[in-house]
Design a protein around this motif. Structure first.
Motif, short mmCIF file in Angstrom:
data_model
loop_
_atom_site.label_atom_id
_atom_site.label_comp_id
_atom_site.label_asym_id
_atom_site.label_seq_id
_atom_site.Cartn_x
_atom_site.Cartn_y
_atom_site.Cartn_z
N GLY A 111 0.82 -1.20 0.00
CA GLY A 111 0.00 0.00 0.00
C GLY A 111 0.85 1.25 0.00
O GLY A 111 2.04 1.23 -0.27
N ALA A 112 0.22 2.38 0.30
CA ALA A 112 0.88 3.69 0.37
C ALA A 112 1.59 4.03 -0.93
O ALA A 112 2.63 4.66 -0.95
CB ALA A 112 1.87 3.73 1.54
N ALA A 113 0.99 3.60 -2.05
CA ALA A 113 1.63 3.87 -3.34
C ALA A 113 1.53 5.34 -3.73
O ALA A 113 2.34 5.83 -4.50
CB ALA A 113 0.99 3.01 -4.43
N ASP A 114 0.51 6.04 -3.22
CA ASP A 114 0.33 7.44 -3.57
C ASP A 114 1.16 8.30 -2.63
O ASP A 114 0.91 8.34 -1.42
CB ASP A 114 -1.15 7.82 -3.46
N LEU A 115 2.18 8.97 -3.16
CA LEU A 115 3.03 9.83 -2.34
C LEU A 115 2.53 11.27 -2.29
O LEU A 115 3.19 12.13 -1.74
CB LEU A 115 4.46 9.83 -2.89
N GLY A 116 1.37 11.53 -2.87
CA GLY A 116 0.92 12.90 -3.04
C GLY A 116 0.72 13.66 -1.76
O GLY A 116 0.81 14.88 -1.75
N ASN A 117 0.43 12.99 -0.66
CA ASN A 117 0.18 13.70 0.60
C ASN A 117 1.40 13.71 1.51
O ASN A 117 1.32 14.07 2.67
CB ASN A 117 -0.99 13.04 1.34
N SER A 118 2.56 13.31 0.98
CA SER A 118 3.75 13.22 1.81
C SER A 118 4.47 14.56 1.89
O SER A 118 4.39 15.38 0.98
CB SER A 118 4.72 12.18 1.22
N GLU A 119 5.18 14.76 2.97
CA GLU A 119 6.12 15.87 3.04
C GLU A 119 7.22 15.64 2.02
O GLU A 119 7.60 14.51 1.72
CB GLU A 119 6.73 15.96 4.44
N MET A 120 7.75 16.71 1.49
CA MET A 120 8.76 16.53 0.45
C MET A 120 10.09 16.04 1.02
O MET A 120 10.78 15.24 0.39
CB MET A 120 8.99 17.85 -0.28
N LEU A 121 10.48 16.49 2.20
CA LEU A 121 11.81 16.22 2.73
C LEU A 121 11.75 15.36 3.98
O LEU A 121 10.94 15.61 4.87
CB LEU A 121 12.53 17.54 3.05
N VAL A 122 12.63 14.37 4.06
CA VAL A 122 12.73 13.51 5.24
C VAL A 122 14.17 13.04 5.35
O VAL A 122 14.83 12.79 4.33
CB VAL A 122 11.75 12.32 5.14
N ALA A 123 14.68 12.94 6.56
CA ALA A 123 16.05 12.48 6.76
C ALA A 123 16.18 11.01 6.38
O ALA A 123 15.36 10.18 6.78
CB ALA A 123 16.47 12.68 8.22
N ALA A 124 17.18 10.68 5.59
CA ALA A 124 17.41 9.29 5.17
C ALA A 124 18.14 8.54 6.27
O ALA A 124 18.95 9.10 7.00
CB ALA A 124 18.21 9.25 3.87
N ASP A 125 17.87 7.23 6.37
CA ASP A 125 18.57 6.39 7.34
C ASP A 125 19.73 5.66 6.64
O ASP A 125 19.84 5.69 5.41
CB ASP A 125 17.60 5.41 8.00
N PRO A 126 20.62 5.01 7.40
CA PRO A 126 21.79 4.36 6.78
C PRO A 126 21.44 3.33 5.72
O PRO A 126 22.15 3.21 4.71
CB PRO A 126 22.51 3.72 7.98
N VAL A 127 20.36 2.55 5.92
CA VAL A 127 20.00 1.53 4.93
C VAL A 127 19.64 2.19 3.60
O VAL A 127 20.11 1.79 2.53
CB VAL A 127 18.85 0.65 5.45
#
Length: 285
Positions: A111-127
């Motif tokens: 699920g969660a295929a639609d990214l339209g409601n996401s914040e644009m920026l998020v800190a990436a993790d090591p993986v």
């Protein structure tokens, strides 16, 4: 040079250096260093971007939303959903950009295929960072990568992106001494407008943020990753880099326009930040 089909994803951006790209039906990967300037992009692919170096100046507008001026530390994941236009104005940085069709996200089956409601920026993790670096090698050596491995790396990266977006902590109530996005925006705008002023002070910046100098210093470093004086110095160096492209300007004039106390101060700070002198940087540019 560009590995993108403009009929699928249209993008205009500043000059790119060290560009490498690999395009496959299910994923396109780019590696490059971008000059400072503006970018406009939109297409039928999701665009995921990781900046390997931090931005001192970064503003963006996605879709019909407001233009936001924010700090963008290194290894921040930027998300541009398919179909949404993105405008960016920032200084130069190194990037890994990954373009994937929405179908790749639906194939994950979570699920969660639609990214339209996401914040644009998020800190990436090591993986996520390690998967992105592996995909970067695909861009540098496109003929040496097994297609099945490339497909699996792409699906893994998509899963990492969805996990990052779904596990962000809920925003905490703002403390009275916190530097809100609006306050940070006002401070960053003032720094850019007053960069030529060699007397730009901590008290002046703190007053714009309506905080005491002590609380402002802590909040500014938490928001940008740098203490105020380090941030201002880095912006002066970036301003000087742009001015060095103008051959008609003497180094003393550049030092003044970038807000350094003297040409000697300019040369010392520039060498510490870049590993070379202003004159050599200009000669090699």
């Amino acid at each position: 040079m560009d590995g993108l089909d403009p009929s699928v994803f249209a993008i205009s951006r500043p000059a790119l250096h060290g560009y490498a790209a690999a395009a496959r039906p299910d994923i396109t990967v780019e590696c490059y260093r971008s000059d400072a300037g503006q970018m406009d992009s939109c297409g039928t692919l999701h665009r995921l971007s990781l900046n390997r170096t931090g931005h001192g100046r970064y503003a963006f507008r996605i879709g019909d939303g407001p233009t936001r001026r924010v700090a963008r530390p290194s290894w921040t994941l930027g998300v541009q959903p398919a179909g949404l236009p993105l405008f960016v104005d920032g200084d130069g940085a190194d990037y890994i950009s990954i373009f994937q069709p929405p179908e790749a996200y639906r194939r994950i089956g979570i699920g969660a295929a639609d990214l339209g409601n996401s914040e644009m920026l998020v800190a990436a993790d090591p993986v996520t960072i390690h998967i992105a670096l592996a995909l970067a090698e695909l861009a540098r050596q496109p003929g040496a990568t097994d297609p099945l491995l490339a497909e699996q790396l792409g699906l893994t990266f998509a899963a990492c992106t969805l996990r990052l977006l779904s596990h962000r902590p809920a925003p905490r109530p703002e403390r009275p001494d916190a530097l809100s996005p609006d306050r940070l925006c006002r401070v960053l705008d003032h720094i850019e407008d007053a960069l030529e002023d060699g007397d730009l002070s901590l008290a002046e910046l703190a007053a714009i943020a309506s905080l005491s100098p002590f609380h402002f210093s802590r909040a500014f470093k938490a928001a940008t990753g740098r203490a105020p004086h380090q941030f201002v110095l880095a912006r002066r160096v970036e301003r000087a880099k742009a001015l060095l492209a103008r051959r008609d300007l003497a180094l003393a004039e550049i030092a003044y326009r970038a807000g350094f106390a003297s040409q000697a101060h300019f040369s010392t700070a520039f060498r510490r930040a870049t590993g070379t002198t202003p004159a050599r940087y200009r000669a090699e540019g």
